[in-house]
Design a protein around this motif. Structure first.
Motif, mmCIF file in Angstrom:
data_model
loop_
_atom_site.group_PDB
_atom_site.id
_atom_site.type_symbol
_atom_site.label_atom_id
_atom_site.label_comp_id
_atom_site.label_asym_id
_atom_site.label_seq_id
_atom_site.Cartn_x
_atom_site.Cartn_y
_atom_site.Cartn_z
ATOM 1 N N ALA A 3 0.796 -1.372 0.009
ATOM 2 C CA ALA A 3 -0.185 0.125 0.059
ATOM 3 C C ALA A 3 0.843 1.290 -0.059
ATOM 4 N N TYR A 4 0.471 2.167 -0.831
ATOM 5 C CA TYR A 4 1.246 3.648 -0.830
ATOM 6 C C TYR A 4 0.172 4.668 -0.647
ATOM 7 N N SER A 5 0.735 5.820 0.100
ATOM 8 C CA SER A 5 0.054 6.962 0.175
ATOM 9 C C SER A 5 0.547 8.039 -1.024
ATOM 10 N N VAL A 6 -0.253 8.618 -1.892
ATOM 11 C CA VAL A 6 0.154 9.523 -2.576
ATOM 12 C C VAL A 6 -0.343 10.925 -2.475
ATOM 13 N N THR A 7 0.453 11.997 -2.115
ATOM 14 C CA THR A 7 0.007 13.194 -1.641
ATOM 15 C C THR A 7 0.401 14.159 -2.682
ATOM 16 N N TYR A 8 -0.692 15.133 -2.990
ATOM 17 C CA TYR A 8 -0.297 16.430 -3.964
ATOM 18 C C TYR A 8 -0.949 17.204 -3.199
ATOM 19 N N PRO A 9 -0.160 18.641 -3.460
ATOM 20 C CA PRO A 9 -0.713 19.885 -2.807
ATOM 21 C C PRO A 9 -1.958 20.374 -3.544
ATOM 22 N N THR A 10 -2.874 20.978 -2.764
ATOM 23 C CA THR A 10 -3.761 21.505 -3.582
ATOM 24 C C THR A 10 -3.838 23.220 -3.653
ATOM 25 N N ARG A 11 -4.665 23.911 -4.563
ATOM 26 C CA ARG A 11 -4.537 25.093 -4.515
ATOM 27 C C ARG A 11 -6.027 25.751 -4.336
ATOM 28 N N PRO A 12 -6.324 26.616 -3.140
ATOM 29 C CA PRO A 12 -5.146 27.667 -3.043
ATOM 30 C C PRO A 12 -4.206 27.217 -1.980
ATOM 31 N N ASN A 13 -4.533 26.206 -1.128
ATOM 32 C CA ASN A 13 -3.598 25.773 -0.122
ATOM 33 C C ASN A 13 -4.030 24.406 0.169
ATOM 34 N N GLY A 14 -3.256 23.754 1.064
ATOM 35 C CA GLY A 14 -3.313 22.355 1.631
ATOM 36 C C GLY A 14 -2.736 21.160 0.635
ATOM 37 N N VAL A 15 -3.234 19.971 1.189
ATOM 38 C CA VAL A 15 -2.851 18.778 0.593
ATOM 39 C C VAL A 15 -3.948 17.878 0.436
ATOM 40 N N TYR A 16 -3.768 16.992 -0.525
ATOM 41 C CA TYR A 16 -4.764 15.668 -0.416
ATOM 42 C C TYR A 16 -4.020 14.555 -0.933
ATOM 43 N N SER A 17 -4.363 13.374 -0.153
ATOM 44 C CA SER A 17 -3.773 12.228 -0.189
ATOM 45 C C SER A 17 -4.789 11.122 -0.885
ATOM 46 N N GLN A 18 -4.247 10.003 -1.748
ATOM 47 C CA GLN A 18 -4.975 8.908 -2.004
ATOM 48 C C GLN A 18 -4.151 7.557 -1.677
ATOM 49 N N TYR A 19 -4.942 6.714 -1.241
ATOM 50 C CA TYR A 19 -4.217 5.313 -0.946
ATOM 51 C C TYR A 19 -4.411 4.266 -2.092
ATOM 52 N N VAL A 20 -3.314 3.727 -2.300
ATOM 53 C CA VAL A 20 -3.543 2.643 -3.683
ATOM 54 C C VAL A 20 -2.588 1.704 -3.137
ATOM 55 N N ASN A 21 -3.129 0.323 -3.817
ATOM 56 C CA ASN A 21 -1.893 -0.597 -3.654
ATOM 57 C C ASN A 21 -1.109 -0.802 -5.188
ATOM 58 N N ALA A 22 0.159 -0.747 -5.120
ATOM 59 C CA ALA A 22 0.916 -0.797 -6.484
ATOM 60 C C ALA A 22 2.249 -1.245 -6.301
ATOM 61 N N ALA A 23 2.923 -1.789 -7.047
ATOM 62 C CA ALA A 23 4.147 -2.521 -7.186
ATOM 63 C C ALA A 23 5.258 -1.998 -6.770
ATOM 64 N N ASP A 24 5.143 -0.464 -7.125
ATOM 65 C CA ASP A 24 6.436 0.455 -6.904
ATOM 66 C C ASP A 24 5.772 1.593 -6.513
ATOM 67 N N PRO A 25 6.848 2.542 -6.236
ATOM 68 C CA PRO A 25 6.239 4.155 -6.120
ATOM 69 C C PRO A 25 5.788 4.778 -7.156
ATOM 70 N N ALA A 26 6.473 4.494 -8.489
ATOM 71 C CA ALA A 26 6.180 4.886 -9.633
ATOM 72 C C ALA A 26 4.763 4.585 -10.302
ATOM 73 N N ASP A 27 4.365 3.102 -9.999
ATOM 74 C CA ASP A 27 3.124 2.381 -10.244
ATOM 75 C C ASP A 27 2.107 3.174 -9.239
ATOM 76 N N ALA A 28 2.644 3.506 -8.228
ATOM 77 C CA ALA A 28 1.542 4.095 -7.138
ATOM 78 C C ALA A 28 1.208 5.534 -7.685
ATOM 79 N N VAL A 29 2.098 6.069 -8.300
ATOM 80 C CA VAL A 29 1.837 7.635 -8.711
ATOM 81 C C VAL A 29 0.713 7.454 -9.955
ATOM 82 N N ARG A 30 1.063 6.421 -10.866
ATOM 83 C CA ARG A 30 0.232 6.178 -11.912
ATOM 84 C C ARG A 30 -1.099 5.808 -11.555
ATOM 85 N N ALA A 31 -1.296 4.840 -10.696
ATOM 86 C CA ALA A 31 -2.525 4.577 -10.022
ATOM 87 C C ALA A 31 -3.245 5.774 -9.439
#
Length: 85
Positions: A3-31
């Motif tokens: 399991a991975y947590s992928v977090t992006y910032p949001t505009r105008p401020n803050g962050v948001y995370s998604q939780y995914v199952n993936a083979a590696d970090p790059a796959d987690a970002v794609r998913a």
């Protein structure tokens, strides 16, 4: 798959995370990019910024670790310190 947590910032401020199952970090970002990112009205996910990725291992507090990208603290993605592609 881990399991991975992928977090992006949001505009105008803050962050948001998604939780995914993936083979590696790059796959987690794609998913995570394929998911619906529900945000509050007036906010948008800053996909032009590099995401923060954590691998989530149980017990989460002891074994999870940062594996890719900057560490976001809830600041605006337009402030200094955020890495963009």
């Amino acid at each position: 798959m881990p399991a991975y947590s992928v977090t992006y910032p949001t505009r105008p401020n803050g962050v948001y995370s998604q939780y995914v199952n993936a083979a590696d970090p790059a796959d987690a970002v794609r998913a995570a990019a394929e998911l619906d990112w529900p945000t509050n009205p007036g906010y948008s996910v800053a996909f032009d910024c590099e995401p923060e990725v954590w691998i989530l291992l149980r017990p989460y507090r002891l074994r999870s670790r940062h594996v890719q990208g900057p560490r976001y603290t809830g600041t605006s993605p337009d402030e200094v310190g955020h890495t963009t592609h």
